[in-house]
Write a protein that holds these residues in place. Structure first.
Motif, short mmCIF file in Angstrom:
data_model
loop_
_atom_site.label_atom_id
_atom_site.label_comp_id
_atom_site.label_asym_id
_atom_site.label_seq_id
_atom_site.Cartn_x
_atom_site.Cartn_y
_atom_site.Cartn_z
N GLU A 210 7.07 0.92 5.22
CA GLU A 210 6.54 0.60 3.89
C GLU A 210 6.29 -0.89 3.78
O GLU A 210 6.89 -1.69 4.52
CB GLU A 210 7.52 1.06 2.81
N VAL A 211 5.41 -1.25 2.86
CA VAL A 211 5.06 -2.65 2.65
C VAL A 211 5.40 -3.04 1.21
O VAL A 211 5.03 -2.34 0.26
CB VAL A 211 3.56 -2.90 2.91
N ALA A 223 1.27 -9.33 -0.05
CA ALA A 223 2.19 -8.45 0.68
C ALA A 223 3.28 -9.30 1.32
O ALA A 223 2.99 -10.31 1.97
CB ALA A 223 1.43 -7.67 1.74
N LEU A 224 4.53 -8.88 1.10
CA LEU A 224 5.67 -9.59 1.67
C LEU A 224 6.29 -8.76 2.80
O LEU A 224 7.43 -8.34 2.75
CB LEU A 224 6.73 -9.88 0.59
N GLY A 225 5.48 -8.49 3.80
CA GLY A 225 5.98 -7.84 5.00
C GLY A 225 6.29 -6.37 4.84
O GLY A 225 6.12 -5.78 3.79
N GLU A 226 6.76 -5.81 5.97
CA GLU A 226 7.05 -4.37 6.00
C GLU A 226 8.54 -4.12 6.19
O GLU A 226 9.29 -5.01 6.62
CB GLU A 226 6.25 -3.69 7.12
N ARG A 254 -2.83 -5.02 9.96
CA ARG A 254 -3.51 -3.84 9.40
C ARG A 254 -2.69 -3.23 8.27
O ARG A 254 -3.24 -2.83 7.23
CB ARG A 254 -3.76 -2.80 10.49
N PHE A 255 -1.38 -3.16 8.46
CA PHE A 255 -0.50 -2.62 7.41
C PHE A 255 -0.61 -3.44 6.13
O PHE A 255 -0.81 -2.89 5.03
CB PHE A 255 0.97 -2.65 7.89
N THR A 273 5.76 -0.85 -3.91
CA THR A 273 5.88 -0.59 -2.47
C THR A 273 4.87 0.47 -2.04
O THR A 273 4.77 1.52 -2.67
CB THR A 273 7.30 -0.09 -2.12
N VAL A 274 4.14 0.16 -0.98
CA VAL A 274 3.19 1.10 -0.40
C VAL A 274 3.86 1.74 0.82
O VAL A 274 4.13 1.06 1.81
CB VAL A 274 1.88 0.39 0.00
N GLU A 275 4.16 3.02 0.71
CA GLU A 275 4.87 3.72 1.78
C GLU A 275 3.87 4.44 2.68
O GLU A 275 2.92 5.05 2.21
CB GLU A 275 5.86 4.72 1.18
#
Length: 445
Positions: A210-211, A223-226, A254-255, A273-275
């Motif tokens: 997730e991101v 975006a603060l990483g995955e 890409r994520f 959060t994008v899972e």
């Protein structure tokens, strides 16, 4: 900055939000059920209001009682934490219509992402990869069977209005689909008041990545990483780490780009959060869902990026710029979070009870976000999460070593506890290699 904040939640996340509020000089107000009156978050807030009996529907999900608590204490804003009312669009709208600040994304974004089918369609239109699946609810069993035949078995049967790993089943063939469809539909109607069912491709070996995104007050989404979330039982997370040991720099780009597109597609503001599901054999990833709230596992991102996400949430809600430079975000080191639950470490069945011993580990790179102390009781009314043990290090290996030591030092007696499971996991060759997937816990059992 916001001057007074009501925390519409309980346990460790309420305590966590109150801690940041205190550091920022914000007056904090806790709401609690009759069952939670002795928990630390109640006494650590500047004020506390009992909003009803133990049943969450009569307390933590009681909109009128929470709004009355806000009015009576002069709260300026409401932070919902996670769970309960955090992803309830009607509640978000009601809070804002009452003249209060909602510390979360807009109600329209919550609505758009709350229905899994609608969310999939929106993401596909925005150029975010989605797994093969239905673009509208499977109206009945015949429609589900037809969809599965087109998608190809095995398939995942999911509650369209579900989340948090609830309302899901896997069907390897038509016979299993007929059973799972009825089961998931009945569960969805009972739990979410919406029996809509989604049919989606199931990947037997997959990783859950997730991101963390943050929609800023100026309209940008960053975006603060995955985070790697593949250590799960019953589709619910037990361990999270950042960065993911499965994600290369190219895949990370890409994520993060896809997650930003997802946020921009719904004009996202605040933390979310994008899972995604990652197929490790092909390096393809697919959108799973967007959680329109702060995640349980947010501390691993805080360590790696050096930010306080609760503070950033409050700043966005107040219309302020972030504390960091959005154009110079860079991760540093590695962090791991272990969810310490009141549950049997073998079968993961709940085991509430009175806490007779509670001694937390400490030291370099060790943080504990807990909801309890010795003398408290873990009741059966709420989630079994007692604490989160978060460790960090310059490398994954150092973080694992610190996790081993911290697990050995953590003493809990009274309720059942899953600390022995983590001691086992942290010696497991598959986990240590970093090359694991969502089936790791079942293979350990």
């Amino acid at each position: 900055m916001i001057e007074s904040l009501l925390v519409a939640n309980r346990g460790e996340i309420a305590r966590r939000i109150i801690r940041t509020g205190r550091r920022l000089g914000i007056r904090t107000i806790a709401v609690h059920s009759e069952a939670d009156g002795a928990l630390p978050f109640v006494t650590e807030a500047d004020e506390a209001v009992c909003v009803g009996p133990a049943n969450p529907a009569q307390s933590y999900r009681n909109v009128e009682a929470i709004l009355e608590a806000a009015r009576s204490t002069g709260a300026q804003a409401i932070h919902p934490g996670y769970g309960f009312l955090s992803e309830n669009a009607d509640f978000a709208r009601t809070v804002e219509r009452s003249g209060l600040i909602w510390v979360g994304p807009g109600a329209d974004a919550i609505t758009a992402m709350g229905d899994k089918i609608n969310a999939r369609n929106l993401m596909a239109a925005a150029g975010v990869p989605v797994a093969p699946g239905t673009t509208e609810p499977a109206a009945d069993l015949d429609a589900a069977v037809a969809a599965a035949a087109e998608i190809g078995y095995p398939v995942m049967v999911k509650a369209a209005a579900g989340g948090g790993g609830m309302g899901m089943g896997v069907a390897a063939d038509e016979a299993a689909l007929r059973t799972e469809y009825d089961k998931v539909r009945a569960f969805a109607e009972r739990m979410f008041g919406d029996g809509s069912v989604l049919i989606e491709r199931y990947f037997p070996r997959v990783r859950h990545v997730e991101v963390q995104i943050l929609g800023l007050a100026d309209g940008r989404v960053v975006a603060l990483g995955e985070r790697e979330c593949s250590v799960q039982r019953r589709n619910q997370k037990l361990v999270e780490e950042s960065p993911s040991p499965a994600v290369s720099p190219e895949l990370r780009e890409r994520f993060l780009a896809a997650a930003v597109r997802a946020g921009e597609a719904v004009n996202y503001r605040n933390a979310g959060t994008v899972e995604c599901l990652l197929d490790p054999s092909t390096q393809e990833f697919f959108f799973l869902e967007m959680n329109t709230r702060l995640q349980v596992e947010h501390p691993v991102t805080e360590y790696v990026y050096g930010v306080d996400l609760v503070e950033e949430q409050l700043r966005v809600a107040a219309g302020l710029a972030p504390t960091f430079d959005p154009d110079a975000l860079a991760p540093r080191g590695h962090a791991i979070e272990l969810r310490i639950n009141a549950e049997d470490p073998k079968r993961f069945l709940p085991g509430p009870g009175a806490i007779t011993t509670w001694n937390e580990p400490a030291g370099a790179g060790v943080r504990v976000d807990s909801g309890y102390v010795a003398g408290n009781t873990v009741t059966p009314f709420y989630d079994s999460l007692m604490a989160k043990l978060i460790v960090s290090g310059d490398t994954r290996e150092e973080a694992v070593e610190r996790a081993r030591a911290a697990v050995a030092q953590f003493e809990i007696a009274g309720p059942k506890c899953n600390l022995p499971f983590f001691a086992e996991l942290l010696e497991n060759p598959e986990f240590l290699s970093g090359d694991y997937d969502t089936g790791i816990v079942s293979r350990m059992r």
